[in-house]
Motif scaffolding. Sequence first.
Motif, PDB file in Angstrom:
ATOM      1  N   THR A  76       0.891  -1.167   0.000  1.00 49.42           N
ATOM      2  CA  THR A  76       0.000   0.000   0.000  1.00 49.42           C
ATOM      3  C   THR A  76       0.927   1.214   0.000  1.00 49.42           C
ATOM      4  OG1 THR A  76      -0.161   0.517   2.363  1.00 49.42           O
ATOM      5  CG2 THR A  76      -1.567  -1.283   1.547  1.00 49.42           C
TER       6      THR A  76
ATOM      7  N   TYR B  14       3.372  -2.612   3.836  1.00 49.23           N
ATOM      8  CA  TYR B  14       2.740  -3.803   3.262  1.00 49.23           C
ATOM      9  C   TYR B  14       1.673  -4.328   4.225  1.00 49.23           C
ATOM     10  CZ  TYR B  14       5.753  -4.363  -0.814  1.00 49.23           C
ATOM     11  OH  TYR B  14       6.362  -4.184  -2.028  1.00 49.23           O
TER      12      TYR B  14
ATOM     13  N   ARG C 166      -0.769 -12.549  16.398  1.00 48.94           N
ATOM     14  CA  ARG C 166      -1.403 -11.305  16.858  1.00 48.94           C
ATOM     15  C   ARG C 166      -2.454 -11.636  17.904  1.00 48.94           C
ATOM     16  NH1 ARG C 166      -2.334  -6.286  13.694  1.00 48.94           N
ATOM     17  NH2 ARG C 166      -4.254  -5.258  14.292  1.00 48.94           N
TER      18      ARG C 166
ATOM     19  N   ASP D 105      -6.720  -7.414  19.145  1.00 48.07           N
ATOM     20  CA  ASP D 105      -6.214  -6.322  18.312  1.00 48.07           C
ATOM     21  C   ASP D 105      -6.949  -6.277  16.972  1.00 48.07           C
ATOM     22  OD1 ASP D 105      -4.761  -4.334  17.143  1.00 48.07           O
ATOM     23  OD2 ASP D 105      -2.848  -5.383  17.178  1.00 48.07           O
TER      24      ASP D 105
ATOM     25  N   LEU E 190     -15.322  -5.670  18.636  1.00 46.79           N
ATOM     26  CA  LEU E 190     -15.814  -4.292  18.772  1.00 46.79           C
ATOM     27  C   LEU E 190     -17.011  -4.088  17.862  1.00 46.79           C
ATOM     28  CD1 LEU E 190     -12.497  -2.193  18.676  1.00 46.79           C
ATOM     29  CD2 LEU E 190     -13.854  -2.821  20.691  1.00 46.79           C
TER      30      LEU E 190
ATOM     31  N   ARG F 298     -10.291   1.791   5.420  1.00 49.51           N
ATOM     32  CA  ARG F 298      -9.642   2.793   4.570  1.00 49.51           C
ATOM     33  C   ARG F 298      -9.531   2.322   3.128  1.00 49.51           C
ATOM     34  NH1 ARG F 298      -4.094   3.717   3.345  1.00 49.51           N
ATOM     35  NH2 ARG F 298      -2.757   1.889   3.576  1.00 49.51           N
TER      36      ARG F 298
ATOM     37  N   LEU G 236      -6.592   8.517  16.829  1.00 43.94           N
ATOM     38  CA  LEU G 236      -6.295   7.373  17.704  1.00 43.94           C
ATOM     39  C   LEU G 236      -4.888   6.840  17.468  1.00 43.94           C
ATOM     40  CD1 LEU G 236      -9.640   5.370  17.409  1.00 43.94           C
ATOM     41  CD2 LEU G 236      -8.983   7.006  19.176  1.00 43.94           C
ATOM     42  N   ARG G 237      -4.370   7.076  16.265  1.00 41.42           N
ATOM     43  CA  ARG G 237      -2.974   6.706  15.988  1.00 41.42           C
ATOM     44  C   ARG G 237      -2.392   7.756  15.061  1.00 41.42           C
ATOM     45  NH1 ARG G 237      -1.492   1.225  12.696  1.00 41.42           N
ATOM     46  NH2 ARG G 237      -2.463   2.435  11.017  1.00 41.42           N
TER      47      ARG G 237
HETATM   48  O1  TXA Z   1      -1.377   1.955   7.019  1.00 41.96           O
HETATM   49  C1  TXA Z   1      -2.014   1.106   7.613  1.00 41.96           C
HETATM   50  O2  TXA Z   1      -2.963   1.394   8.357  1.00 41.96           O
HETATM   51  C2  TXA Z   1      -1.615  -0.361   7.430  1.00 41.96           C
HETATM   52  C3  TXA Z   1      -1.902  -0.755   5.968  1.00 41.96           C
HETATM   53  C4  TXA Z   1      -1.648  -2.217   5.707  1.00 41.96           C
HETATM   54  O3  TXA Z   1      -3.205  -0.386   5.650  1.00 41.96           O
HETATM   55  N1  TXA Z   1      -2.294  -1.207   8.333  1.00 41.96           N
HETATM   56  C5  TXA Z   1      -2.028  -1.234   9.664  1.00 41.96           C
HETATM   57  O4  TXA Z   1      -2.728  -2.212  10.338  1.00 41.96           O
HETATM   58  O5  TXA Z   1      -1.238  -0.498  10.192  1.00 41.96           O
HETATM   59  P1  TXA Z   1      -2.341  -2.672  11.814  1.00 41.96           P
HETATM   60  O6  TXA Z   1      -3.209  -3.844  12.073  1.00 41.96           O
HETATM   61  O7  TXA Z   1      -0.888  -2.875  11.932  1.00 41.96           O
HETATM   62  O8  TXA Z   1      -2.834  -1.508  12.701  1.00 41.96           O
HETATM   63  C6  TXA Z   1      -4.217  -1.281  12.790  1.00 41.96           C
HETATM   64  C7  TXA Z   1      -4.524  -0.465  13.970  1.00 41.96           C
HETATM   65  C8  TXA Z   1      -4.324  -1.237  15.253  1.00 41.96           C
HETATM   66  O9  TXA Z   1      -3.614  -0.429  16.165  1.00 41.96           O
HETATM   67  C9  TXA Z   1      -5.759  -1.479  15.687  1.00 41.96           C
HETATM   68  O10 TXA Z   1      -5.848  -1.605  17.061  1.00 41.96           O
HETATM   69  C10 TXA Z   1      -6.470  -0.263  15.151  1.00 41.96           C
HETATM   70  O11 TXA Z   1      -5.895  -0.100  13.905  1.00 41.96           O
HETATM   71  N2  TXA Z   1      -7.913  -0.497  15.004  1.00 41.96           N
HETATM   72  C11 TXA Z   1      -8.519  -1.412  14.232  1.00 41.96           C
HETATM   73  N3  TXA Z   1      -9.863  -1.383  14.403  1.00 41.96           N
HETATM   74  C12 TXA Z   1     -10.112  -0.414  15.277  1.00 41.96           C
HETATM   75  C13 TXA Z   1     -11.302   0.128  15.865  1.00 41.96           C
HETATM   76  N4  TXA Z   1     -12.505  -0.366  15.571  1.00 41.96           N
HETATM   77  N5  TXA Z   1     -11.171   1.144  16.740  1.00 41.96           N
HETATM   78  C14 TXA Z   1      -9.951   1.642  17.041  1.00 41.96           C
HETATM   79  N6  TXA Z   1      -8.787   1.176  16.532  1.00 41.96           N
HETATM   80  C15 TXA Z   1      -8.858   0.160  15.662  1.00 41.96           C
END
Ligand code: TXA
Length: 317
Positions: A24, A28, A49, A53, A106, A112, A185-186
């Motif tokens: 992306t 990745y 994982r 999460d 949740l 996205r 949130l992040r």
């Molecule tokens: O750039 C990105 O976001 C990448 C690419 C692959 O799209 N994906 C990514 O996914 O960083 P991951 O799983 O490493 O991080 C996803 C974050 C996690 O911290 C997760 O807790 C949060 O998104 N998350 C997912 N669903 C959520 C929700 N319903 N509410 C709050 N946080 C959520």
Amino acid sequence: MPADSGIAEAASVLRTGGLVAFPTETVYGLGANALDARAVARIFEAKARPSFDPLITHLAEAAELEKLVGTVPAAVAALAERFWPGPVTLIVDRPAVIPPIVTSGLETMAVRVPDHDAARALIAAAGVPVAAPSANRFGQLSPTRAEHVVRGLGPAVDVVLDGGPTRCGIESTIVDARGDRPVVLRLGALPVEALEEAVGPVAVRPGSSGQPVAPGTLAAHYAPRTPLRVVSGAEPAAGDDVRRGFLAFRDRPAGDWAAVEVLSAAGDLTEAAARLFDALHRLDGTGVAEIVVEPVPDVGVGRAINDRLRRAAATWQ
Ligand code: TXA
Ligand code: MG
């Protein structure tokens, strides 16, 4: 497989319950059919994982959002309209067709549209929403190259689409815009300043929640295997017998470091973000006993870089 010629085969792997790692614009992702709970379970296994999460669901087009979840709050729709395709993840209500494993139970879902042709072509060809976390083992460095995925996850992945190094190099910014004021949130590839320019003031609360709602915001995360320490400014090599590596922002540090990576000689934060994880993967591979890092200027995407560095260091404290 090359990201362009491998799309059709990778899409059929997704449709039949397999795992496809794909590029992306951020990092990745490790994708599975988001409508298939068994396929999604394989993501959690492959990454080791924790089940608490939740994953991000990826769509090919912004127009798919309302088809999947129905009407969303106006502020969420406005952000999607303004920033998709792009490195912003939005929080919406989880629709019933998305199995709870995707969202770790949740009632909300992160979603996205990536700004990457191969990623969107893959999702469109699969014809399903694609759940995808970053394609690394839990807690470790995010992958910005296909080689990182292969090295980190190996045979747990059915197909890796190689689209070369990713453009942003740091994960998407996660925004919950369902309430009165959007909450980040992040911290991520889209700077807070760019968000505020579009929608006015936002609150920044990465990791503020007692619940690990976004474990990318856990204190310890994004870590290399080598112990990592953040120092306040360039410090000279320690002069003892320990081999140390230094991750610099723009200037090479003085002294006798075993390995040095400079994120951006031009002092450009966007370039630094793009090179961050790649440089950490390389330092990790040099066999140094410690990686010493200086923070970058805390503005724009620099805030997300510093956030990742702090969390990487926290793993070793
Ligand atoms: O750039 C990105 O976001 C990448 C690419 C692959 O799209 N994906 C990514 O996914 O960083 P991951 O799983 O490493 O991080 C996803 C974050 C996690 O911290 C997760 O807790 C949060 O998104 N998350 C997912 N669903 C959520 C929700 N319903 N509410 C709050 N946080 C959520
Ligand atoms: Mg991740």
